[in-house]
Design an enzyme around this catalytic site. Sequence first.
Site, PDB file in Angstrom:
ATOM      1  N   GLY A 194       0.834  -1.199   0.000  1.00  0.00           N
ATOM      2  CA  GLY A 194       0.000   0.000   0.000  1.00  0.00           C
ATOM      3  C   GLY A 194       0.864   1.241   0.000  1.00  0.00           C
ATOM      4  N   ASP A 195       0.566   2.159   0.922  1.00  0.00           N
ATOM      5  CA  ASP A 195       1.369   3.377   1.023  1.00  0.00           C
ATOM      6  C   ASP A 195       2.271   3.343   2.259  1.00  0.00           C
ATOM      7  OD1 ASP A 195      -0.621   3.544   2.893  1.00  0.00           O
ATOM      8  OD2 ASP A 195      -1.069   5.656   2.567  1.00  0.00           O
ATOM      9  N   GLU A 196       2.646   2.143   2.683  1.00  0.00           N
ATOM     10  CA  GLU A 196       3.504   1.986   3.852  1.00  0.00           C
ATOM     11  C   GLU A 196       4.914   1.557   3.433  1.00  0.00           C
ATOM     12  OE1 GLU A 196       0.451   0.949   7.500  1.00  0.00           O
ATOM     13  OE2 GLU A 196       1.768  -0.613   6.719  1.00  0.00           O
TER      14      GLU A 196
END
Length: 216
Positions: free
Chosen positions: A107-109
């Site tokens: 994801g955006d991690e």
Amino acid sequence: TIVRVWGMWRDVTDRRLALDALEHQTLHDPLTGLPNRKWLGRELAGELAVAARESRHIALMLIDLDHFKEVNDTLGHFAGDQLLRAIGPRLSARLGECNGALIRLGGDEFAVLARRVLRVRDAEALAIRLLEEIRQPFMVEGARLEVGASIGIAIYPQHGEDASTLLRRADVAMYAAKADQVGHALSASERDSYSPERLALVGELRGAIERGELVL
């Protein structure tokens, strides 16, 4: 004297290259080319063993982008993917001094493994520099995008001596930074709801309920 020698030779270069390519795919994120979560687990375990022998610190940081969902919802997932690809080179350029590695967890991690950290404040200073880089505008699909991030920091050995504990403590610190809107946060036991003391209290509370020991 040697009369005859028998031997057999086989070129396994192609097979070796295929195995290397397969291992790379297993340990790296296909979108960004960065190391993935599996790579982090393997690398962190090895680095912790070395750090224990050499009595040195390691910093683990978890990074969560702010407003990434808005980018996807407004410009589409293709633009979101472009943004994620742009993060890697920008942050990796800041990790040379600490012998660090940038990892995409999904994801955006992202995560940062800083192998060479002398003091806690060095890790915090690095987190500030990474936030500054993330806050610089990105050009995606002709649009100027400005995003922020929240960073949680856990230090070996102060905040944990194994990979799973450091990951959990950094994750808790990251959510604390997001909740407090402070950019970055260092792991603190009072923010960790999964402490052994809390688990023990839950067990004691359950027993008190069963024995009718609670009084209003």
